[in-house]
Write an enzyme that holds these catalytic residues in place. Structure first.
Site, short mmCIF file in Angstrom:
data_model
loop_
_atom_site.label_atom_id
_atom_site.label_comp_id
_atom_site.label_asym_id
_atom_site.label_seq_id
_atom_site.Cartn_x
_atom_site.Cartn_y
_atom_site.Cartn_z
N ASP A 105 25.05 48.55 58.62
CA ASP A 105 23.96 49.31 58.02
C ASP A 105 22.78 49.46 58.97
OD1 ASP A 105 22.66 50.47 55.55
OD2 ASP A 105 21.29 48.80 55.92
N GLU A 150 26.55 53.04 60.69
CA GLU A 150 25.71 54.01 60.01
C GLU A 150 24.54 54.29 60.97
OE1 GLU A 150 22.60 54.80 56.42
OE2 GLU A 150 22.79 52.87 57.43
#
Length: 812
Positions: free
Chosen positions: A481, A534
Site C-alpha cells: 500500500d 500500489e
C-alpha cells in the site's frame, strides 16, 4: 715565666698515656671484630632467606601441580570461608531494581555462590514470604522490605531449586526466572545487529519453549534507548517491577525467560524511558492480540496443520504476469458481517470459486485499533486481527482457499503507522521506528508516522514481516500500500517542508533501498509469491529487476506487478460521461496503451473507487437503470479484455447501487429471489462468472499481458462511434477479437479489419445477453471474413454491435 714540661719527661704521665693508647687499640680491635661478625651474620641471614625462598617457590609449584592434578581428576569445592557475607541486595542494585533501570538483574537476583555459602535473592512485590525448596531443603528467606527477600544457605554449590511464593490468599511454587542463561543465541543477536535476521519473529516477541529443561516463554524486545525494560502481564498483576529484563549488550535487545508462562497469557513491556518516565507497550512482534479496543499482546503458539502442499508446489510453475490472474477484493470483517475466520472458510472459498476468480485480495488483516481505517493503520504488524478469531483460525481460512484452488493476496502497509501511545510511536522514549527528523516522520495526509527506512533494524522489522506472512500464513502475494508516499521526500509536502537527498533530488533513497531489499528477499525465499505495488506515479522501473539500472540511475524496485492507477482514473472518467459526450474523451480509453508495457500491470476497480462519495461502479454510469447496468457490463467486458490483470471489489460483481460501508458490507439482499429486481443483479453476477471462465480458457487474454506482440489495435480512433476494437494474441499467435460499443444504439454491419488467416469467428462472450439483463442483440452465426481490406488489413468482417456492450470473438 716557667716553660712547659715535655710529656716524655714525666714518668707518671707517660704511664697514663700508654694505658690510654692501649685501651683505644683494644676498642678498635673489638669494633673491627664486631663488624666482621655482623657481616658474617648478615651473609648467613641472606643465604638462609634465599634458601627459604627457593623452598617456598618449590613448595608453591608442587602445590600448584597437585591442585591442577586434583582439578583434572576430581574437582572439589574449596572450603567455606569462616566469615560469611550478608546476602541482602546492595543499596545501588536495590534502587535500580525498584526504579526499573537495572540492565542485568540476573547478576543480582537468583542464586549465587558467595563467601560463606550460596546467597538466594528474590524480588517479589506483594509477596508475604518466599521460601527456597531444594531436595529435602526448605528455607524461608528473610524479608528485606519493598518486595526483596534474601538468605544465605551453607551450600557449597548452587542446587536445583524452586521458589514457594506466598501471597495473601494464595501460594505459587515456581522456577526462579533469574536462574536461567539467556534463551537467545549469539547468532540471533549478530543478525539483529546487522539488520539481516530474515526470521526475526523467531528471535523477538514471545516464544513458548523449553529452556534448560524447563517449559516457559522467552520474551524479547528491541528497545535500545530504554533505561530499563520489565515484563508486565496477568501473571504479575500488571506490575512489571518484579520481572525486570536483562539487556543483551549493544544489540538493544532485552530478554527474559519466564518459567511456567504459556499460551494465552496477556503481556506488555514496561519501558523506562531515558527521562525516567515509564510507558506500557504492546509487543511489536506479538503474534496474537486482544480484540480491539483492548490492546494487550497474547502469548501464542501455532498448532495448525496445513493441507495445501499441492497448492504450494504448483503455484510457482508460471510467473504471475504470464498466468490467468483475476482478483476478488474482500474486506473480511464486512463481507458477511459477524462471521469468524472459520465461518468465512465455509462460505468465501465456495463463492469465489463459483465466480471463477483466481485469487482473493484481502484488505489488511494485520491488527489495527480503528475498524474505520479498514486496516490501513496497523499497530500489530505480526498479528492477524483478533476481531475474527485466532491466528490459527486465519490459517484455516487461507488453507481452505488454497484447497479450493484460490490464491490469497494480502494488503501490506509498510509505509506508516499510527501514533497510539501503547504501540510503536516513540516506542522506547525516543523516535525508534519512525524517523528522528520530524519533517521525515510525520505523514502529511493521514496523521500517522512514517517508518525510518534508513535504519537497518527498522528495515529488518519490515522485511521479516513480509516474509512472516508468506512463510507462516502461506500468503501468495503482498499488495504493498501507498508506495508513492514512500518514494518521494516531497510527497504531499510544500516547499520548505522537506529536504533533498544527498544528490539534491526528491527521491527517498532509503525507501528505494528498503523496497528493493524486501522484493529481492521475498522472491528468493518464497517461490511463487508475487509482490504488487500500489504506486500512483510514473516512477521508472517499479516492476523492473532490482539489478537492472534504468535511465534515472536506479535499479528497479523489483515488484512483480503494479496497480495501473492511470487506467483506472481515465477509464472511469470516460464511462461517467453521457454517451453523447464520450467522443470528446475517447483518448481516455486509448491512452493506457501508450504505456501498457512499461510495467506489469493490474487493472484495479478497488474499494477506493466505491467509497467517500465516489459512488458504486454501477452508480457512476449515466442514464436510467437499464443503461447503467448495460454500461457496467460493457465496462467489465472491456476491462477483462484489456492487457493487464483484473481486480474487482466485492459488491461490484452484482452491481450494488450503494457505496460500500465497512459497517454493513455488500447488500446481499439484492440477490434475494424475493426482491423484485433480483434478476438485474444476478445477471451481472452471472456475467462476471462467464467473464472469468472464458478468460481462464483463453490464453490470448493473459499469456502475453506484458508483451507488445500480444496486442494490436483494430480501430482505436472511432470516437464518433464510441467504439473500441482490438486483437489479443497468445504465445502461439491465436487471436481473440474484442469490440466495445459505448453508444446506446445498435450498430448493424459494423465493419472491422481482421487477419485473413482466420476462416471464421464466433462469439465467445456478449455482455448484452438477455440472461445478463441485456437486450439480447447477438451474432448468432459464425462470422466469416470478406476479402475487403479495412483498417489496414487485407480482410474484414461485418458485425452487429449491441448497445452499450462488449463482444468477444475467437476463431471458430
Amino acid at each position: 715565666m716557667t716553660p712547659p714540661t715535655p710529656s716524655g719527661s714525666d714518668p707518671k704521665k707517660k704511664a697514663t698515656a700508654k694505658k690510654a693508647i692501649a685501651k683505644k687499640a683494644a676498642t678498635k680491635k673489638a669494633t673491627a671484630k664486631d663488624a666482621i661478625a655482623k657481616k658474617a651474620t648478615a651473609k648467613k641471614a641472606t643465604a638462609k632467606k634465599a634458601t627459604a625462598k627457593k623452598v617456598t617457590a618449590k613448595k608453591a609449584a608442587a602445590e600448584k601441580t597437585t591442585a591442577k592434578a586434583k582439578k583434572t581428576v576430581a574437582p572439589k569445592p574449596a572450603p567455606l570461608p569462616e566469615a560469611p557475607v550478608s546476602p541482602a541486595i546492595g543499596a545501588d542494585d536495590r534502587d535500580r531494581l525498584l526504579s526499573a533501570t537495572h540492565h542485568d538483574p540476573h547478576s543480582v537476583l537468583g542464586a549465587h555462590p558467595v563467601p560463606g555459602g550460596t546467597a538466594f535473592r528474590a524480588f517479589r512485590p506483594y509477596a508475604l514470604s518466599v521460601t527456597v525448596l531444594a531436595d529435602n531443603l526448605r528455607a524461608e528467606l528473610h524479608d528485606d522490605g519493598d518486595g526483596f527477600f534474601s538468605g544465605l544457605l551453607p551450600l557449597r554449590e548452587v542446587p536445583a531449586y524452586r521458589l514457594l511464593v506466598t501471597y495473601e490468599g494464595s501460594e505459587q511454587e515456581i522456577e526462579d526466572a533469574y536462574g536461567f542463561l539467556p534463551a537467545l543465541g549469539e547468532l540471533d543477536l549478530h543478525l539483529i545487529g546487522e539488520g539481516r535476521h530474515e526470521e526475526l519473529w523467531r528471535a523477538l516477541g514471545a516464544e513458548p519453549m523449553t529452556h534448560q529443561g524447563v517449559t516457559g516463554t522467552r520474551f524479547t524486545v528491541w528497545a535500545p534507548n530504554a533505561r530499563g525494560v520489565s515484563l508486565a502481564g496477568t501473571f504479575n498483576f500488571w506490575d512489571g517491577t518484579g520481572h525486570p529484563m536483562r539487556s543483551l549488550g549493544g544489540s538493544g535487545v532485552w530478554e527474559l525467560f519466564v518459567p511456567g508462562i504459556g499460551e494465552g497469557e496477556l503481556y506488555k513491556f514496561a519501558i523506562t524511558r531515558p527521562d525516567g518516565s515509564r510507558t506500557l507497550r504492546a509487543d511489536p512482534l506479538a503474534r496474537r492480540t486482544q480484540v480491539p479496543p483492548e490492546t494487550s499482546s497474547i502469548v501464542h503458539a501455532s498448532h495448525h496443520v496445513w493441507q495445501d502442499a499441492a497448492w504450494l508446489e504448483s503455484r510457482a510453475a508460471v510467473p504471475a504476469h504470464e498466468a490467468p490472474f483475476s482478483v476478488y477484493e474482500v474486506h473480511l470483517a464486512s463481507w458477511r458481517p459477524g462471521l469468524t475466520y472459520r465461518q468465512l472458510a465455509e462460505q468465501l472459498p465456495a463463492y469465489v470459486k463459483d465466480l471463477g476468480f483466481t485469487h482473493v485480495e484481502l484488505m489488511p488483516v494485520a491488527e489495527h485499533p480503528f475498524g474505520g481505517s479498514w486496516g490501513y493503520q496497523v499497530t500489530g504488524f505480526y498479528a492477524p486481527t483478533a476481531r475474527l478469531g485466532t491466528p490459527d483460525d486465519f490459517k484455516f481460512l487461507v488453507d481452505a482457499l488454497h484447497q479450493a484452488g484460490i490464491g490469497v493476496l494480502m494488503d501490506w502497509v509498510p509505509a506508516h503507522f499510527p501514533r497510539d501511545d501503547w504501540a510503536l510511536a516513540e516506542f522506547d522514549g525516543r523516535p525508534l521506528y519512525e524517523h528522528a527528523d520530524p519533517l521525515r516522520a510525520a505523514h502529511p495526509d493521514w496523521g500517522t508516522l512514517e517508518f525510518d527506512f534508513g535504519r537497518r533494524e527498522v528495515r529488518n522489522f519490515l522485511v521479516a514481516n513480509a516474509l512472516y506472512w508468506c512463510e507462516e500464513f502461506h500468503i501468495d502475494g503482498l499488495r504493498v500500500d501507498a508506495v508513492a508516499s514512500m518514494l518521494y521526500l516531497d510527497y504531499s509536502r510544500e516547499p520548505g517542508q522537506w529536504l533533498p537527498n544527498e544528490h539534491g533530488g526528491r527521491e527517498n533513497l532509503d525507501a528505494v533501498a528498503f523496497l528493493q531489499e524486501m522484493n529481492a528477499t521475498v522472491y528468493r525465499r518464497a517461490p511463487g509469491v508475487v509482490t504488487i505495488a500500489e504506486e500512483s506515479t510514473a516512477w521508472d522501473g517499479v516492476t523492473r529487476a532490482t539489478h537492472h539500472i534504468g535511465p534515472g540511475g536506479f535499479g528497479g524496485l523489483g515488484f512483480g506487478l503494479k496497480w495501473n492507477m492511470g487506467w483506472m482514473h481515465d477509464s472511469l472518467g470516460y464511462v461517467q460521461h453521457e454517451p453523447v459526450h464520450r467522443k470528446y474523451h475517447h483518448h481516455e480509453m486509448t491512452f493506457s496503451m501508450v504505456y501498457a508495457y512499461s510495467e506489469n500491470y493490474v487493472l484495479p476497480i478497488s474499494h477506493d473507487e466505491v467509497v467517500h462519495g465516489k459512488r458504486s461502479l454501477v452508480s457512476k454510469m449515466p442514464g436510467d437503470w437499464w443503461q447503467q447496468r448495460a454500461t457496467h457490463r460493457a465496462y467489465l467486458g472491456f476491462m477483462w479484455a484489456h492487457p493487464g490483470k483484473q481486480l474487482l471489489f466485492m459488491g461490484q460483481e452484482f452491481a450494488q447501487g450503494a457505496e460500500w460501508s465497512e459497517a454493513h458490507g455488500p447488500d446481499w439482499w439484492l440477490l434475494d429471489p424475493a426482491y423484485g429486481a433480483e434478476p438485474d443483479h444476478r445477471g451481472v453476477r452471472d456475467l462476471v462468472r462467464d467473464l472469468n471462465v472464458v478468460y481462464r480458457h483463453t490464453p490470448a487474454l493473459w499469456q502475453c499481458d506484458t508483451n507488445p506482440d500480444g496486442f494490436q489495435w483494430v480501430v482505436g480512433d472511432a470516437a464518433d462511434d464510441n467504439v473500441f476494437a482490438f486483437l489479443r494474441y497468445d504465445a502461439e499467435g491465436t487471436p481473440l477479437l474484442a469490440v466495445s460499443n459505448f453508444a446506446p444504439v445498435v450498430r448493424h454491419d459494423y465493419r472491422l479489419g481482421v487477419p485473413d488467416d482466420i476462416p471464421a469467428w464466433h462469439e465467445a462472450l456478449n455482455t448484452d445477453l438477455g440472461r445478463y439483463g441485456g437486450s439480447d442483440v447477438i451474432n448468432p452465426d459464425a462470422v466469416k471474413p470478406e476479402a475487403t481490406p479495412w483498417h489496414g488489413r487485407p480482410a474484414s468482417v461485418q458485425l452487429t454491435l449491441p448497445p452499450l456492450a462488449t463482444v468477444w470473438l475467437r476463431p471458430a
